[in-house]
Design a protein around this motif. Structure first.
Motif, PDB file in Angstrom:
ATOM      1  N   TRP A 278     -67.597 -61.807 -18.110  1.00  0.00           N
ATOM      2  CA  TRP A 278     -66.202 -62.046 -18.264  1.00  0.00           C
ATOM      3  C   TRP A 278     -65.515 -61.517 -17.156  1.00  0.00           C
ATOM      4  O   TRP A 278     -64.402 -62.313 -16.712  1.00  0.00           O
ATOM      5  CB  TRP A 278     -65.840 -61.618 -19.659  1.00  0.00           C
ATOM      6  CG  TRP A 278     -64.295 -61.928 -20.117  1.00  0.00           C
ATOM      7  CD1 TRP A 278     -63.891 -63.188 -20.267  1.00  0.00           C
ATOM      8  CD2 TRP A 278     -63.492 -60.942 -20.260  1.00  0.00           C
ATOM      9  NE1 TRP A 278     -62.750 -63.258 -20.782  1.00  0.00           N
ATOM     10  CE2 TRP A 278     -62.209 -61.911 -20.717  1.00  0.00           C
ATOM     11  CE3 TRP A 278     -63.293 -59.547 -20.404  1.00  0.00           C
ATOM     12  CZ2 TRP A 278     -61.043 -61.044 -21.027  1.00  0.00           C
ATOM     13  CZ3 TRP A 278     -62.163 -58.990 -20.854  1.00  0.00           C
ATOM     14  CH2 TRP A 278     -60.905 -59.916 -21.176  1.00  0.00           C
ATOM     15  N   PHE A 279     -65.675 -60.420 -16.690  1.00  0.00           N
ATOM     16  CA  PHE A 279     -64.857 -59.929 -15.603  1.00  0.00           C
ATOM     17  C   PHE A 279     -65.291 -60.579 -14.276  1.00  0.00           C
ATOM     18  O   PHE A 279     -64.356 -61.078 -13.726  1.00  0.00           O
ATOM     19  CB  PHE A 279     -65.333 -58.346 -15.328  1.00  0.00           C
ATOM     20  CG  PHE A 279     -64.276 -57.682 -16.186  1.00  0.00           C
ATOM     21  CD1 PHE A 279     -63.109 -57.148 -15.787  1.00  0.00           C
ATOM     22  CD2 PHE A 279     -65.022 -56.818 -17.126  1.00  0.00           C
ATOM     23  CE1 PHE A 279     -62.418 -56.158 -16.483  1.00  0.00           C
ATOM     24  CE2 PHE A 279     -63.918 -56.091 -18.127  1.00  0.00           C
ATOM     25  CZ  PHE A 279     -62.628 -55.755 -17.736  1.00  0.00           C
ATOM     26  N   LYS A 280     -66.471 -61.121 -14.223  1.00  0.00           N
ATOM     27  CA  LYS A 280     -66.854 -61.871 -12.952  1.00  0.00           C
ATOM     28  C   LYS A 280     -66.248 -63.177 -12.788  1.00  0.00           C
ATOM     29  O   LYS A 280     -66.114 -63.726 -11.756  1.00  0.00           O
ATOM     30  CB  LYS A 280     -68.483 -61.874 -12.891  1.00  0.00           C
ATOM     31  CG  LYS A 280     -68.838 -60.743 -12.384  1.00  0.00           C
ATOM     32  CD  LYS A 280     -70.330 -60.931 -12.430  1.00  0.00           C
ATOM     33  CE  LYS A 280     -71.120 -59.736 -11.988  1.00  0.00           C
ATOM     34  NZ  LYS A 280     -72.902 -59.804 -11.716  1.00  0.00           N
ATOM     35  N   SER A 281     -66.112 -63.716 -14.100  1.00  0.00           N
ATOM     36  CA  SER A 281     -65.304 -65.058 -14.134  1.00  0.00           C
ATOM     37  C   SER A 281     -63.878 -65.184 -13.527  1.00  0.00           C
ATOM     38  O   SER A 281     -63.302 -66.090 -13.240  1.00  0.00           O
ATOM     39  CB  SER A 281     -65.371 -65.618 -15.689  1.00  0.00           C
ATOM     40  OG  SER A 281     -64.473 -64.522 -16.347  1.00  0.00           O
TER      41      SER A 281
ATOM     42  N   ALA B  79     -49.734 -60.692 -17.733  1.00  0.00           N
ATOM     43  CA  ALA B  79     -49.004 -59.635 -18.101  1.00  0.00           C
ATOM     44  C   ALA B  79     -48.119 -58.952 -17.663  1.00  0.00           C
ATOM     45  O   ALA B  79     -46.733 -58.657 -17.913  1.00  0.00           O
ATOM     46  CB  ALA B  79     -50.085 -58.584 -19.015  1.00  0.00           C
ATOM     47  N   ALA B  80     -48.312 -58.681 -16.256  1.00  0.00           N
ATOM     48  CA  ALA B  80     -47.420 -58.163 -15.332  1.00  0.00           C
ATOM     49  C   ALA B  80     -46.078 -58.861 -14.839  1.00  0.00           C
ATOM     50  O   ALA B  80     -45.119 -58.404 -14.925  1.00  0.00           O
ATOM     51  CB  ALA B  80     -48.175 -57.826 -14.120  1.00  0.00           C
TER      52      ALA B  80
ATOM     53  N   TRP C 236     -58.180 -60.889 -14.864  1.00  0.00           N
ATOM     54  CA  TRP C 236     -57.184 -60.954 -13.816  1.00  0.00           C
ATOM     55  C   TRP C 236     -56.096 -61.740 -14.140  1.00  0.00           C
ATOM     56  O   TRP C 236     -55.047 -61.355 -13.742  1.00  0.00           O
ATOM     57  CB  TRP C 236     -57.747 -60.875 -12.485  1.00  0.00           C
ATOM     58  CG  TRP C 236     -59.217 -60.194 -12.316  1.00  0.00           C
ATOM     59  CD1 TRP C 236     -60.301 -60.834 -11.948  1.00  0.00           C
ATOM     60  CD2 TRP C 236     -59.310 -58.665 -12.395  1.00  0.00           C
ATOM     61  NE1 TRP C 236     -61.310 -59.578 -12.181  1.00  0.00           N
ATOM     62  CE2 TRP C 236     -60.513 -58.515 -12.407  1.00  0.00           C
ATOM     63  CE3 TRP C 236     -58.381 -57.779 -12.754  1.00  0.00           C
ATOM     64  CZ2 TRP C 236     -61.068 -57.251 -12.455  1.00  0.00           C
ATOM     65  CZ3 TRP C 236     -58.866 -56.652 -12.966  1.00  0.00           C
ATOM     66  CH2 TRP C 236     -60.274 -56.327 -12.716  1.00  0.00           C
ATOM     67  N   ILE C 237     -56.401 -62.737 -14.480  1.00  0.00           N
ATOM     68  CA  ILE C 237     -55.298 -64.096 -14.629  1.00  0.00           C
ATOM     69  C   ILE C 237     -54.357 -63.218 -15.877  1.00  0.00           C
ATOM     70  O   ILE C 237     -53.201 -63.437 -15.689  1.00  0.00           O
ATOM     71  CB  ILE C 237     -55.984 -65.245 -15.389  1.00  0.00           C
ATOM     72  CG1 ILE C 237     -56.879 -65.619 -14.061  1.00  0.00           C
ATOM     73  CG2 ILE C 237     -54.799 -66.160 -15.614  1.00  0.00           C
ATOM     74  CD1 ILE C 237     -57.676 -67.177 -14.385  1.00  0.00           C
TER      75      ILE C 237
END
Length: 551
Positions: free
Chosen positions: A5-8, A18-19, A12-13
């Motif tokens: 999931w992190f590699k996809s 959120a930021a 980060w999106i």
């Protein structure tokens, strides 16, 4: 599963979203606070008559506006020295704007709610806005002129309003005489003095020149004496009338109408009256000069100074930024030196603004301005003309500050123009300069406007460098007036950003000035938005014009 999931890249999106959402919420919150506090500053607040018990047991009466409430837990209140009963969970205090600073020495008081016996909002409580000492709260007793009572009690209010209107008209005449007529004469007298001094330095002051200067000087002084006589008569008119008012303690005080801006009874005003009062105050804020150490009145000189400085800065930074970008992109040989220059330009954007202010003070003011004075204005010595901070040096300093932004934006715009357009122009017989001037730069104009928008947004809000190169707390005259040469780039000026700093942190009465800080901050945001919207509209029109060529 989690690793894939992190590699996809999906987390980060979401983190970026959120930021951005958090930033938007904070921006909207800050703007909302500024809007609410800034807009509400001009609304006429009701004035309460509060009966409260002092520490010695005496019950006293207080007139004032309840502007804030503080609720403190009992445990914290006890540690702060307050005596709390066993059944009290919180300490409730109200901040009351009492005015009458010339009588009591303070503008605000904190009252504990448990000591307030009762409060009411009588319709006869009057607010007097004064040119000095802030607001006065009390009840109107009588109107006097030359020591004689013109009206008292119920009739006094109508007579007082009429007298104040007459006094304000006279003050308008006084302001016109002092700032326009007498100001122009003083300016002409100073020009004559400098002209005579210049002729003396060049040994060209012969009898005919001296006689001509003396005759012109005598004529100006005759006009000056006439205006002074008119001023004396006008001041005598405004000093003859006064108000007699009763304070919350029952004492009667005399308030000269020459010190009064307006009077009103907020508790008896209807909705339409309050709306009319609101817009009158708003108009005064936008068009009048400041008073009472900048905590009252208007901020027109600061608005004018901010807009004029930004415009001068834009006129200076745009051609220099475009020329630098064109040279780096179109003419300079791409190599190590060019890359080094681009790195230096990008790094300049991160230099603290106060460093630019120090550089502007040292180079532009003392070195460049000092040499200009020695070469072109020796008759003014030892008083500096351009060898002192002014709006010209402030604009040039901010031009240096924002130059990297314009260069980078223009370079990016030039890089997006297809090479085929340049080659087609050259193939049709145009020179490189003609291609650049008639084809490349027009197509890059939206990017140039983008750089200018960013430059304006940053320059309009800068304060630190301006404190060193031209901005002042109160400027006696505007950089633009009716005296030749009309635009005076050597003059100091007021700025909205510095006005916020001065009123919020340097004011002798910070509590009274706090609402004005919000109102000025809101106006500064609106000015920046207005300047940016103008540039955005121009950019969009240019983008639509050259969209077909870009395609």
């Amino acid at each position: 599963m989690i690793a894939s999931w992190f590699k996809s890249g999906t987390p980060w999106i979401w983190f970026n979203a959120a930021a951005v959402s958090a930033c938007l919420i904070m921006i909207i919150g800050v703007l909302g606070l500024i809007i609410v506090r800034g807009i509400g500053h001009f609304w006429p607040a009701e004035v309460a008559r509060i009966n409260y018990q002092e520490a010695d047991g005496q019950v006293k009466t207080l007139f004032g506006e309840i502007i804030d409430t503080s609720i403190t837990p009992a445990a914290i209140a006890k540690t702060s020295g307050f005596k709390m009963a066993d059944n009290e969970d919180t300490l409730v205090q109200h901040q009351v704007k009492t005015g009458n600073r010339d009588i009591t020495g303070v503008d605000f008081r904190w009252l504990q709610e448990r000591n307030i016996k009762d409060q009411a909002f009588p319709g006869d409580i009057m607010v007097v806005e004064r040119r000095e000492w802030g607001n006065f709260y009390g009840q109107l007793v009588a109107v006097k002129e030359n020591g004689a009572t013109l009206a008292s009690h119920e009739q006094a209010w109508t007579v007082a309003q009429a007298k104040i209107a007459d006094t304000l008209k006279v003050y308008s005449e006084i302001t016109h005489l002092e700032k326009k007529e007498i100001g122009a004469i003083n300016y002409s007298l100073e020009k004559l003095r400098l002209k005579q001094r210049k002729l003396e330095l060049k040994n060209r002051l012969d009898d005919s020149a001296r006689s001509a200067i003396e005759n012109e000087n005598a004529g100006l002084k005759t006009q000056y004496e006439q205006y002074q006589t008119q001023l004396k008569d006008l001041y005598q008119k405004v000093r003859s009338a006064s108000l007699v008012a009763k304070t919350d303690s029952g004492a009667e005080v005399v308030i000269p109408l020459s010190k009064v801006v307006r009077i009103y009874q907020p508790n008896s005003m209807g909705l339409l009256d309050k709306v009319a009062h609101y817009f009158n105050k708003l108009g005064e804020f936008l068009t009048d000069d400041p008073r009472e150490a900048n905590t009252e009145g208007g901020i027109f000189p600061a608005i004018f100074g901010t807009v004029m400085m930004v415009m001068i800065m834009s006129v200076i930074v745009t051609p220099f930024g475009v020329i630098a970008a064109v040279y780096l992109r179109e003419y300079a040989k791409q190599g190590f030196i060019t890359r080094l220059i681009r790195i230096a330009v990008n790094n300049l954007a991160g230099v603290p603004s106060v460093v630019y202010g120090v550089f502007g003070l040292g180079f532009f003011v003392y070195i460049l301005g000092g040499n200009i004075d020695r070469l072109f204005f020796p008759e003014s010595s030892p008083a500096p003309v351009f060898g002192t901070p002014g709006i010209l040096w402030a604009s040039i300093t901010l031009s240096l500050l924002t130059l990297p932004v314009v260069i980078v934006a223009t370079e990016e715009g030039l890089a997006r123009i297809p090479k085929s357009i340049r080659e087609g122009s050259l193939a049709l017989g145009a020179t490189k300069l003609e291609t650049l001037w008639r084809t490349v730069l027009p197509m890059a104009s939206p990017a140039i406007m983008t750089g200018l928008i960013l430059a304006v947004a940053r320059a309009a809000g800068e304060v630190a460098p301006l404190m060193l190169v031209g901005v002042v707390k109160l400027a006696p005259t505007l950089p633009l007036d009716g005296n030749l040469p009309f635009i005076h780039l050597d003059r100091k000026f007021m700025h909205l950003g510095f006005h916020i700093y001065d009123v919020g942190f340097q004011s002798p009465n910070v509590e009274a000035a706090r609402p004005l800080v919000y109102a000025t901050a809101l106006l500064l945001v609106l000015v920046i938005i207005g300047l940016n919207l103008t540039a955005i509209i121009i950019r969009n029109n240019l983008r639509e014009k050259y969209r077909a060529l870009e395609g």
